[in-house]
Design a protein around this motif. Structure first.
Motif, PDB file in Angstrom:
ATOM      1  N   SER A 183       0.841  -1.201   0.000  1.00  0.00           N
ATOM      2  CA  SER A 183       0.000   0.000   0.000  1.00  0.00           C
ATOM      3  C   SER A 183       0.872   1.245   0.000  1.00  0.00           C
ATOM      4  CB  SER A 183      -0.920   0.006   1.231  1.00  0.00           C
ATOM      5  OG  SER A 183      -0.161  -0.038   2.424  1.00  0.00           O
ATOM      6  N   LEU A 184       0.229   2.380  -0.213  1.00  0.00           N
ATOM      7  CA  LEU A 184       0.939   3.655  -0.221  1.00  0.00           C
ATOM      8  C   LEU A 184       0.197   4.677   0.614  1.00  0.00           C
ATOM      9  CD1 LEU A 184      -0.353   6.181  -2.130  1.00  0.00           C
ATOM     10  CD2 LEU A 184       0.057   4.514  -3.906  1.00  0.00           C
ATOM     11  N   GLY A 185       0.925   5.710   1.001  1.00  0.00           N
ATOM     12  CA  GLY A 185       0.345   6.846   1.683  1.00  0.00           C
ATOM     13  C   GLY A 185       1.033   8.110   1.226  1.00  0.00           C
ATOM     14  N   ASP A 186       0.299   9.201   1.198  1.00  0.00           N
ATOM     15  CA  ASP A 186       0.841  10.470   0.711  1.00  0.00           C
ATOM     16  C   ASP A 186       0.299  11.596   1.595  1.00  0.00           C
ATOM     17  OD1 ASP A 186       1.959  12.503  -0.688  1.00  0.00           O
ATOM     18  OD2 ASP A 186       0.995  12.073  -2.601  1.00  0.00           O
ATOM     19  N   ILE A 187       1.209  12.308   2.279  1.00  0.00           N
ATOM     20  CA  ILE A 187       0.822  13.385   3.184  1.00  0.00           C
ATOM     21  C   ILE A 187       1.506  14.677   2.752  1.00  0.00           C
ATOM     22  CG2 ILE A 187       0.865  14.219   5.562  1.00  0.00           C
ATOM     23  CD1 ILE A 187       0.972  11.320   6.481  1.00  0.00           C
ATOM     24  N   VAL A 232       5.356  13.929   2.431  1.00  0.00           N
ATOM     25  CA  VAL A 232       5.749  12.602   2.887  1.00  0.00           C
ATOM     26  C   VAL A 232       5.091  11.557   1.999  1.00  0.00           C
ATOM     27  CG1 VAL A 232       5.831  11.008   4.839  1.00  0.00           C
ATOM     28  CG2 VAL A 232       5.837  13.485   5.238  1.00  0.00           C
ATOM     29  N   PHE A 233       5.927  10.692   1.447  1.00  0.00           N
ATOM     30  CA  PHE A 233       5.414   9.579   0.638  1.00  0.00           C
ATOM     31  C   PHE A 233       5.966   8.292   1.242  1.00  0.00           C
ATOM     32  CE2 PHE A 233       5.809   6.487  -2.796  1.00  0.00           C
ATOM     33  CZ  PHE A 233       4.525   6.513  -3.328  1.00  0.00           C
ATOM     34  N   PHE A 234       5.074   7.338   1.560  1.00  0.00           N
ATOM     35  CA  PHE A 234       5.554   6.087   2.154  1.00  0.00           C
ATOM     36  C   PHE A 234       4.817   4.897   1.545  1.00  0.00           C
ATOM     37  CE2 PHE A 234       2.266   7.845   4.888  1.00  0.00           C
ATOM     38  CZ  PHE A 234       1.415   6.776   5.095  1.00  0.00           C
ATOM     39  N   GLU A 235       5.515   3.765   1.540  1.00  0.00           N
ATOM     40  CA  GLU A 235       4.980   2.523   1.005  1.00  0.00           C
ATOM     41  C   GLU A 235       5.170   1.409   2.021  1.00  0.00           C
ATOM     42  OE1 GLU A 235       5.677   2.679  -3.766  1.00  0.00           O
ATOM     43  OE2 GLU A 235       7.476   2.417  -2.538  1.00  0.00           O
ATOM     44  N   ASN A 236       4.118   0.622   2.224  1.00  0.00           N
ATOM     45  CA  ASN A 236       4.212  -0.601   3.008  1.00  0.00           C
ATOM     46  C   ASN A 236       4.467  -1.751   2.042  1.00  0.00           C
ATOM     47  OD1 ASN A 236       3.538   0.280   5.784  1.00  0.00           O
ATOM     48  ND2 ASN A 236       1.646   0.941   4.794  1.00  0.00           N
ATOM     49  N   ILE A 237       5.696  -2.224   1.969  1.00  0.00           N
ATOM     50  CA  ILE A 237       6.055  -3.271   1.013  1.00  0.00           C
ATOM     51  C   ILE A 237       6.941  -4.294   1.707  1.00  0.00           C
ATOM     52  CG2 ILE A 237       7.161  -3.768  -1.189  1.00  0.00           C
ATOM     53  CD1 ILE A 237       6.638  -0.941  -2.053  1.00  0.00           C
ATOM     54  N   PRO A 238       6.376  -5.424   2.062  1.00  0.00           N
ATOM     55  CA  PRO A 238       4.946  -5.721   2.122  1.00  0.00           C
ATOM     56  C   PRO A 238       4.466  -5.679   3.567  1.00  0.00           C
ATOM     57  CG  PRO A 238       6.162  -7.755   2.154  1.00  0.00           C
ATOM     58  CD  PRO A 238       7.189  -6.645   2.218  1.00  0.00           C
ATOM     59  N   ASP A 239       3.161  -5.935   3.745  1.00  0.00           N
ATOM     60  CA  ASP A 239       2.536  -6.073   5.058  1.00  0.00           C
ATOM     61  C   ASP A 239       1.930  -7.480   5.095  1.00  0.00           C
ATOM     62  OD1 ASP A 239       1.186  -5.901   7.430  1.00  0.00           O
ATOM     63  OD2 ASP A 239       0.207  -3.997   6.998  1.00  0.00           O
ATOM     64  N   SER A 298      -1.875  25.482   9.777  1.00  0.00           N
ATOM     65  CA  SER A 298      -1.417  24.382   8.933  1.00  0.00           C
ATOM     66  C   SER A 298      -2.511  23.982   7.951  1.00  0.00           C
ATOM     67  CB  SER A 298      -1.043  23.170   9.796  1.00  0.00           C
ATOM     68  OG  SER A 298      -0.801  22.041   8.992  1.00  0.00           O
ATOM     69  N   ASN A 299      -2.099  23.780   6.689  1.00  0.00           N
ATOM     70  CA  ASN A 299      -2.968  23.183   5.679  1.00  0.00           C
ATOM     71  C   ASN A 299      -2.502  21.747   5.466  1.00  0.00           C
ATOM     72  OD1 ASN A 299      -4.739  25.458   4.592  1.00  0.00           O
ATOM     73  ND2 ASN A 299      -2.695  26.364   4.521  1.00  0.00           N
ATOM     74  N   TYR A 300      -3.436  20.799   5.588  1.00  0.00           N
ATOM     75  CA  TYR A 300      -3.090  19.383   5.672  1.00  0.00           C
ATOM     76  C   TYR A 300      -3.879  18.586   4.638  1.00  0.00           C
ATOM     77  CZ  TYR A 300      -2.619  14.753   7.889  1.00  0.00           C
ATOM     78  OH  TYR A 300      -2.372  13.425   8.154  1.00  0.00           O
ATOM     79  N   GLN A 301      -3.200  17.610   4.025  1.00  0.00           N
ATOM     80  CA  GLN A 301      -3.877  16.708   3.094  1.00  0.00           C
ATOM     81  C   GLN A 301      -3.254  15.319   3.203  1.00  0.00           C
ATOM     82  OE1 GLN A 301      -5.038  17.830  -1.022  1.00  0.00           O
ATOM     83  NE2 GLN A 301      -3.729  16.153  -1.669  1.00  0.00           N
ATOM     84  N   GLU A 302      -4.101  14.298   3.298  1.00  0.00           N
ATOM     85  CA  GLU A 302      -3.629  12.916   3.366  1.00  0.00           C
ATOM     86  C   GLU A 302      -4.491  12.031   2.473  1.00  0.00           C
ATOM     87  OE1 GLU A 302      -2.989   9.255   6.582  1.00  0.00           O
ATOM     88  OE2 GLU A 302      -3.415  11.289   7.277  1.00  0.00           O
ATOM     89  N   LYS A 303      -3.840  11.179   1.704  1.00  0.00           N
ATOM     90  CA  LYS A 303      -4.571  10.248   0.858  1.00  0.00           C
ATOM     91  C   LYS A 303      -3.801   8.941   0.760  1.00  0.00           C
ATOM     92  CE  LYS A 303      -2.695  12.513  -3.280  1.00  0.00           C
ATOM     93  NZ  LYS A 303      -3.022  13.204  -4.549  1.00  0.00           N
ATOM     94  N   ALA A 304      -4.491   7.899   0.309  1.00  0.00           N
ATOM     95  CA  ALA A 304      -3.893   6.573   0.191  1.00  0.00           C
ATOM     96  C   ALA A 304      -4.484   5.872  -1.022  1.00  0.00           C
ATOM     97  CB  ALA A 304      -4.149   5.768   1.467  1.00  0.00           C
ATOM     98  N   ASP A 305      -4.043   4.624  -1.253  1.00  0.00           N
ATOM     99  CA  ASP A 305      -4.543   3.863  -2.407  1.00  0.00           C
ATOM    100  C   ASP A 305      -5.857   3.176  -2.044  1.00  0.00           C
ATOM    101  OD1 ASP A 305      -3.175   2.252  -0.587  1.00  0.00           O
ATOM    102  OD2 ASP A 305      -2.736   0.726  -2.083  1.00  0.00           O
ATOM    103  N   ASN A 306      -6.883   3.991  -1.851  1.00  0.00           N
ATOM    104  CA  ASN A 306      -8.168   3.466  -1.389  1.00  0.00           C
ATOM    105  C   ASN A 306      -8.987   2.806  -2.495  1.00  0.00           C
ATOM    106  OD1 ASN A 306      -8.007   4.355   1.401  1.00  0.00           O
ATOM    107  ND2 ASN A 306      -8.177   6.431   0.599  1.00  0.00           N
ATOM    108  N   ARG A 307      -8.717   3.148  -3.765  1.00  0.00           N
ATOM    109  CA  ARG A 307      -9.450   2.475  -4.841  1.00  0.00           C
ATOM    110  C   ARG A 307      -8.819   1.108  -5.081  1.00  0.00           C
ATOM    111  NH1 ARG A 307     -10.772   5.283 -10.521  1.00  0.00           N
ATOM    112  NH2 ARG A 307      -8.536   5.085 -10.890  1.00  0.00           N
ATOM    113  N   GLN A 308      -9.579   0.064  -4.739  1.00  0.00           N
ATOM    114  CA  GLN A 308      -9.047  -1.294  -4.791  1.00  0.00           C
ATOM    115  C   GLN A 308     -10.053  -2.221  -5.468  1.00  0.00           C
ATOM    116  OE1 GLN A 308      -8.316  -2.281  -0.713  1.00  0.00           O
ATOM    117  NE2 GLN A 308      -7.153  -0.420  -0.330  1.00  0.00           N
TER     118      GLN A 308
END
Length: 800
Positions: free
Chosen positions: A278-282, A298-305, A758-768
């Motif tokens: 999975s991925l995350g982007d903040i 911030v860009f992070f990947e869980n490889i693998p869980d 602070s202006n904040y935005q967080e998203k992930a690979d939710n379309r599955q």
């Protein structure tokens, strides 16, 4: 509260319940098969003896129980029917508890009966029941986290807290045994429960005194409880991936359930494995009121869980009234996180760029044993004894490489290594008795002991080796002892149904640092009353009211005085001064035809705590730590409407309109302005039953702009869909689902302090996109298997 005072309170309440109550005309009973196993969803029709005219109808619950109230005749006639059993008719008299035994139907099920199913959502007086096994989108999920996201009114925020209607902290239970879950605790625990063993999820807005006092509301996960005589089970495999991102992030799962049942015993086992990338982007931009700013991506990947879950148990029934259950479960989880962080600090005419990369290795394991003894002494008295032992460990090793650009380049390499060990032992005794004239009394005692060991080592890379920084490293030991007692009464005064309860929890916490001798001692005890009233105005309308006092306690790790490194400008920190939050909640509701419900809820929470952002305006360093951010006032109106639009189109609508206000109290160190907002939450679900074993499902969630502590969130919405095909007389199930197919699920908002915003935005690979295949095999005949009901889940899931 002193023990003598508690004795007086409980004695008085017991004496009140033992007084004579007014005579009632109530008919209650239980429907079972010839082996004594309860039959759910049997239809019981009540008729007059004189002319067999219709009086009322009821449906048996999961325990086979049913009841009719406010009956005026002396004698009646009932007809009991179920698709899988022979019909039965019998004469009955109000005031007597009856047992109905049904034999197996000799006729073959028709195509319509064969595919008959319960509705996806069932709204009862005190809870909403979501039948997971009938859902396409829900049962296709690889973990319970994604499944719970699809519940109406449930919101998982950017800090991984489960909230009901935006703000209510939720206690998660398994088979009616309480579990307090929050943040990382929640995510980790839910990974250990395979979706394919979940039968239903219940959202209980007003939990009774039987439940632990944690949480304003309860999410109860009910596991499947019936297996076939002989060998039975299922095999399932699933595969999928995220869609529409820079690359594909695959996820796979597989599982097997096996059971061997006989009349006097049952054996069962489960194994499942999940693999996920999975991925995350903040993105955050901090603006200071001194002509400076800090921006980080911030860009992070869980490889693998990877998660492995395994369990086994045995149920023994030595006599008709006694049962013994022994259950073991275990899990192992490992993951690797790759993180890239680009930071730019602007101060007047100076620009500092930092490129921060990190590699984190996480591993965790858990083992648990559960023993339950139940004795139905007679038709009126039941006693249950439960005992749990749990152990958990986890380790997180992170290396962080930072490269600065400010005139001359320079680099640094730091290491953060944390280790946590948790042991829980808990035991509980419950007693239930049916008194005269329709009154029932429940009482119980619980004791739990928790011991944790937490170590964190902070090291700098100097002269080609890591050297531990003794000033930043720490070790913390924590012990908690909880003694709880409750009593609850269910009775009637004419048409008025009353449920009154009182729970006392004596909770003492002691912790100390073995490095700097820091000590913390906390008393989180309290008395928690609850009351609910229900009154039928006529055959169509019923009204009710409820009150409860509840508590939210910090997670075990929240009060550890540790600092966890994230990047040069961000750190996570515990808070040993964190206080528990208390909530007083009142609800009035109305229900029409036992289907359509409206409820108005008002509650106030003092010392509300969540993760807060503390900003140093001079160094620009940021600390994220749990804090009591102030008081919360909430007023909301909820309307639930199930609709059968056609015979093949079933819908459910849940609308919640809420006013919520956060107000910082005390020294106001956070400095955020009072946050208040009116928010609309809309949930819809549509199910379409098509010919030849084909069905479709569609759901969507919409949350208009909302507030939470320092945060102000923009609109949140998501859309999901699924399809299902059954083959070979339901032995094979093929499901295809896609979640967040419009890629609209993300968190966007602002938060504000005294000298910064602070202006904040967080998203992930939710379309599955997920494809699952399940094969069911089962022998004829069924016996009851009681799944374990953990009494220590409250302690178990406050682990991080």
């Amino acid at each position: 509260m002193k023990i003598s005072t508690m004795k007086i309170i409980f004695t008085c309440l017991l004496l009140i319940t033992l007084q004579q109550v007014r005579a009632q005309s109530i008919l209650s009973g239980k429907v079972s098969d010839e082996s004594g196993n309860p039959i759910e969803l049997a239809t019981i029709t009540l008729l007059k003896t004189t002319d067999t005219s219709y009086v009322a109808v009821a449906v048996s619950d999961i325990n086979g129980a049913f009841s009719f109230k406010d009956l005026k005749e002396k004698d009646y006639f009932i007809r009991i029917s179920h698709l899988s059993f022979e019909k039965k008719e019998m004469a009955v008299t109000p005031g007597v508890n009856i047992n109905v035994l049904l034999g197996k139907s000799s006729a073959q099920l028709s195509e319509v009966a064969h595919h008959a199913r319960k509705p996806l959502f069932v709204k009862e007086k005190d809870r909403l029941i979501f039948n997971v096994e009938n859902g396409i989108i829900s049962s296709s999920q690889s973990d319970l986290i994604s499944l719970i996201r699809n519940l109406p009114g449930i919101f998982i925020d950017h800090q991984q807290n489960i909230l009901l209607n935006g703000q209510e902290k939720v206690l998660v239970t398994v088979n009616d045994r309480s579990v307090y879950m929050k943040g990382g605790d929640l995510m980790q625990y839910l990974k250990t429960i395979p979706v394919n063993i979940v039968k239903s999820i219940e959202v209980i807005a007003h939990p009774s005194a039987k439940y632990d006092a944690e949480g304003t509301a309860v999410i109860n996960i009910r596991t499947k409880s019936k297996i076939a005589t002989g060998l039975a089970g299922n095999l399932s495999v699933g595969t999928g991936s995220s869609l529409g991102y820079d690359k594909y992030y695959p996820r796979h799962n597989a599982g097997v359930n096996l059971s061997l049942g006989q009349q006097l015993y049952s054996l069962y086992a489960n194994y499942s494995v999940n693999y996920k990338e999975s991925l995350g982007d903040i993105h955050e931009k901090l603006s200071f009121y001194q002509n400076s700013s800090l921006e980080q991506n911030v860009f992070f990947e869980n490889i693998p869980d990877k998660v492995h879950n395994y369990s086994a148990g045995i149920d023994i029934k030595p006599t008709a009234r006694q049962s013994i259950s022994l259950f073991y479960s275990g899990s192992n989880n490992s993951r690797k996180v790759d993180q890239v962080n680009a930071i730019r600090l602007k101060t007047n005419d100076t620009i500092t760029d930092v490129s921060s990369t990190a590699i984190e290795h996480y591993s965790a394991g858990q083992n648990a044993v559960n023993l339950v003894y139940r004795n139905s002494i007679d038709s009126a008295n039941t006693i249950t004894f439960s005992s749990d032992y749990l152990s958990s460990h986890k380790n997180n090793l992170g290396d962080y490489y930072n490269e600065y650009t400010k005139g001359n380049n320079w680099q640094e390499l730091v290491r953060n290594n944390s280790f946590t060990n948790i042991m829980v032992w808990a035991t509980q005794l419950d007693y239930a008795v049916n008194l005269k004239k329709g009154t029932k009394l429940d009482a119980g005692l619980k004791y739990s002991h928790v011991a944790t060991k937490n170590n964190v080592e902070y090291s700098d890379y100097i002269n080609n080796e890591f050297k531990m920084d003794s000033l930043k490293s720490n070790a913390f030991r924590y012990k908690e002892n909880l003694i709880a007692a409750y009593v609850e009464v269910n009775t009637h005064i004419k048409k008025l149904e009353i449920k009154a309860g009182l729970r006392y929890e004596d909770d003492k916490v002691n912790g100390n640092s073995t490095v700097n001798q820091f000590r913390v001692s906390r008393d989180m005890s309290g008395l928690f009353p609850s009351l609910s009233l229900n009154y039928p105005l006529n055959k169509a309308w019923e009204v009710g009211a409820a009150y409860a006092r509840r508590i939210a306690r910090p997670n075990y790790v929240d009060i550890n005085p540790f600092v966890y490194y994230v990047n040069p400008y961000v750190a996570l920190e515990g808070n040993p001064s964190l206080l528990p939050a208390f909530t007083n909640k009142i609800t009035v509701n109305a229900q029409w035809k036992q289907m359509y419900t409206a409820a108005l809820t008002v509650f106030r929470t003092t010392n509300y705590f969540t993760t807060a952002q503390f900003q140093n305006v001079d160094t620009k360093e940021q600390k994220l730590k749990p804090a009591n951010i102030g008081d919360l006032t909430n007023i909301d109106l909820n309307i639930a409407v199930p609709l059968d639009i056609t015979k093949w189109w079933e819908s459910y609508f849940d609308v919640n309109l809420a006013y919520q206000k956060f107000a910082e109290t005390g020294a106001k160190v956070l400095g955020y302005p009072d946050n208040s907002r009116v928010t609309l939450q809309l949930f819809t679900q549509h199910s379409f039953a098509l010919p030849k074993g084909t069905s479709l499902e569609f759901s969507n969630t919409l949350i208009t702009p909302s507030v939470q502590g320092q945060f102000k969130f923009s609109t949140i919405c998501s859309f999901s869909a699924g399809a299902k095909k059954t083959l070979l007389k339901d032995k094979i199930e093929l499901k295809l689902s896609v979640s967040d197919f419009l890629k609209t699920l993300k968190y966007v908002g602002t938060l504000q302090g005294v000298y910064w915003k602070s202006n904040y935005q967080e998203k992930a690979d939710n379309r599955q996109l997920i494809l699952t295949l399940k094969y069911n095999f089962i022998n004829k005949g069924k016996v009851k298997v009681k799944k374990p009901a953990w009494i220590s889940n409250d302690e178990k899931t406050r682990m991080k």
